[in-house]
Write a protein that holds these residues in place. Structure first.
Motif, PDB file in Angstrom:
ATOM      1  N   GLU A  87      80.727  59.670  19.649  1.00 17.19           N
ATOM      2  CA  GLU A  87      80.594  58.209  20.057  1.00 17.19           C
ATOM      3  C   GLU A  87      80.265  57.976  21.250  1.00 17.19           C
ATOM      4  O   GLU A  87      79.372  57.026  21.877  1.00 17.19           O
ATOM      5  N   LYS A  88      80.827  58.770  22.254  1.00 17.15           N
ATOM      6  CA  LYS A  88      80.354  58.487  23.708  1.00 17.15           C
ATOM      7  C   LYS A  88      78.841  59.026  23.926  1.00 17.15           C
ATOM      8  O   LYS A  88      78.206  58.490  24.764  1.00 17.15           O
ATOM      9  N   THR A  89      78.483  60.034  23.238  1.00 18.51           N
ATOM     10  CA  THR A  89      77.099  60.335  23.240  1.00 18.51           C
ATOM     11  C   THR A  89      76.184  59.129  22.929  1.00 18.51           C
ATOM     12  O   THR A  89      75.086  59.201  23.760  1.00 18.51           O
ATOM     13  N   ARG A  90      76.522  58.744  21.928  1.00 18.24           N
ATOM     14  CA  ARG A  90      75.606  57.598  21.475  1.00 18.24           C
ATOM     15  C   ARG A  90      75.630  56.579  22.281  1.00 18.24           C
ATOM     16  O   ARG A  90      74.616  56.157  22.539  1.00 18.24           O
ATOM     17  N   LYS A  91      77.051  56.179  22.848  1.00 18.24           N
ATOM     18  CA  LYS A  91      76.802  54.854  23.653  1.00 18.24           C
ATOM     19  C   LYS A  91      76.194  55.333  24.997  1.00 18.24           C
ATOM     20  O   LYS A  91      75.588  54.465  25.660  1.00 18.24           O
ATOM     21  N   LEU A  92      76.176  56.669  25.660  1.00 20.36           N
ATOM     22  CA  LEU A  92      75.586  56.927  26.754  1.00 20.36           C
ATOM     23  C   LEU A  92      74.022  56.865  26.721  1.00 20.36           C
ATOM     24  O   LEU A  92      73.276  56.279  27.335  1.00 20.36           O
ATOM     25  N   THR A  93      73.518  57.418  25.414  1.00 20.38           N
ATOM     26  CA  THR A  93      72.290  57.252  25.002  1.00 20.38           C
ATOM     27  C   THR A  93      71.597  56.017  24.861  1.00 20.38           C
ATOM     28  O   THR A  93      70.444  55.424  25.600  1.00 20.38           O
ATOM     29  N   CYS A 141      77.974  48.648  24.427  1.00 18.51           N
ATOM     30  CA  CYS A 141      78.325  50.031  25.036  1.00 18.51           C
ATOM     31  C   CYS A 141      79.480  50.315  25.653  1.00 18.51           C
ATOM     32  O   CYS A 141      80.009  51.198  26.184  1.00 18.51           O
ATOM     33  N   GLY A 142      80.315  49.112  25.857  1.00 24.13           N
ATOM     34  CA  GLY A 142      81.576  49.044  26.487  1.00 24.13           C
ATOM     35  C   GLY A 142      81.442  49.027  28.014  1.00 24.13           C
ATOM     36  O   GLY A 142      80.271  49.004  28.709  1.00 24.13           O
ATOM     37  N   LYS A 149      82.690  50.898  30.722  1.00 27.89           N
ATOM     38  CA  LYS A 149      82.370  52.186  31.676  1.00 27.89           C
ATOM     39  C   LYS A 149      80.735  52.277  31.655  1.00 27.89           C
ATOM     40  O   LYS A 149      80.177  52.513  32.846  1.00 27.89           O
ATOM     41  N   TYR A 150      79.947  52.368  30.561  1.00 30.12           N
ATOM     42  CA  TYR A 150      78.738  52.872  30.407  1.00 30.12           C
ATOM     43  C   TYR A 150      77.753  51.400  30.962  1.00 30.12           C
ATOM     44  O   TYR A 150      76.825  51.827  31.473  1.00 30.12           O
TER      45      TYR A 150
END
Length: 335
Positions: free
Chosen positions: A2-8, A50-51, A53-54
């Motif tokens: 999930e973190k990788t997806r949001k970062l991408t 993305c929230g 943080k991102y």
């Protein structure tokens, strides 16, 4: 995962933001509209998708790249204002607050952001939008006093007060219009992109069916009373000539005053209309009341405003209008 997806996703959206900003600003096409409305709308969607943080990482990296490529601090400052307003709208939309609370708080905070951005812009690039706009209003006042017979008959104090009101109302409309526009359009775009959930989905449905819910949505009772106290205090300060002698502080205080006054009157009229409908009045009678009240506002503004606010407060306390329509709206939204 999930973190990788949001970062991408945040990285891709940041790249789009950088490219579109450089093209828009570099070509001069839609310069003001893009930075004032598209940028905050863009970061509203990034926040929802993305929230926090991102989104913050995206904003920082995006602004750094834009500044490095264009070498224009004014663009970076102006874009940062739009980014902050977009993130602000995203944060408010996810809170368990009423729609009107979101719009009022967004406008109040947006006023502070706008003033602080203007301060930094004036220090870095030597241009202040607020000061320039104020000088333009002052010039208009002097010009119309000398060249328009109707204005020359009034004393200078009245002319100054009139154009000061025009100035502060115009300034207030900037954060108000930006926040309301970005918030509403952002929820519609977010729904299209399927990123709404929880409170954001609920608020989207309220806006989508606003003709039905317009007389059921109010600022929270605490915020409503706080704005009443503030507007009364500010009015007394103006009456007795109490000022801060700091232009930016005065601008913020006036923006708070006119924003609060608008939402107080809006809630009061909507509440009275809702009360009339609950008492069995026809829609025709409600429309007639609205038209007559509008004429009263134009003719005797303060008297009309005070009467509506006091009457709404009385029926709200006596019949629990907010609770009644809150439960009714929740029922309609779940069906």
């Amino acid at each position: 995962m999930e973190k990788t997806r949001k970062l991408t996703e945040a990285s891709l959206l940041t790249a789009i933001f950088v490219v579109v900003t450089i093209i828009s600003v570099g070509s001069g096409i839609g310069y003001g509209i893009y930075l004032d409305y598209i940028v905050p709308l863009f970061y509203f969607i990034i926040y929802l998708k993305c929230g926090s943080k991102y989104t913050v990482l995206s904003a920082m990296s995006g602004l750094m790249i834009v500044f490095a490529v264009l070498g224009n601090p004014g663009t970076a400052i102006w874009a940062s204002q739009g980014i902050i307003l977009g993130i602000l709208c995203g944060i408010l939309s996810e809170k368990k607050t009423s729609l009107m609370d979101d719009l009022l708080l967004g406008t109040l905070i947006g006023s502070i952001i706008m003033v602080f951005i203007d301060i930094y812009a004036s220090k870095l690039i030597g241009y202040s939008f607020i000061q320039d706009f104020k000088e333009t209003i002052s010039y208009m006042a002097k010009y119309m006093t000398k060249n328009v017979p109707a204005f020359s008959n009034f004393p200078p104090e009245f002319i100054h007060s009139y154009f000061s009101t025009v100035f502060y109302v115009s300034i207030t409309l900037i954060p108000l219009g930006t926040v309301v526009g970005v918030y509403i359009i952002g929820l519609f775009v977010g729904n299209r992109l399927n990123v709404l959930k929880g409170e954001t989905k609920k608020k989207y449905n309220i806006i989508r069916h606003f003709r039905t819910f317009s007389r059921m949505t109010f600022c929270s009772r605490n915020l409503f009373y706080i704005m009443i106290i503030y507007t009364m205090t500010f009015s007394l300060m103006n009456k007795y000539g109490i000022k801060t002698n700091m232009a930016y502080v005065d601008t913020i205080m006036n923006c708070f005053f006119y924003s609060g006054l608008y939402f107080l009157i809006r809630d009061s009229v909507a509440g009275i209309q809702g009360y009339m409908l609950a008492k069995g009045k026809s829609m025709g009678q409600v429309r007639l009341f609205t038209i007559l009240y509008l004429f009263m506002l134009l003719s005797y503004f303060w008297l009309a405003a005070i009467i509506a606010i006091l009457y709404f407060m009385s029926i709200d306390v006596k019949y629990g209008l907010r609770e009644f329509y809150g439960e009714k709206m929740a029922t309609l939204l779940t069906n």
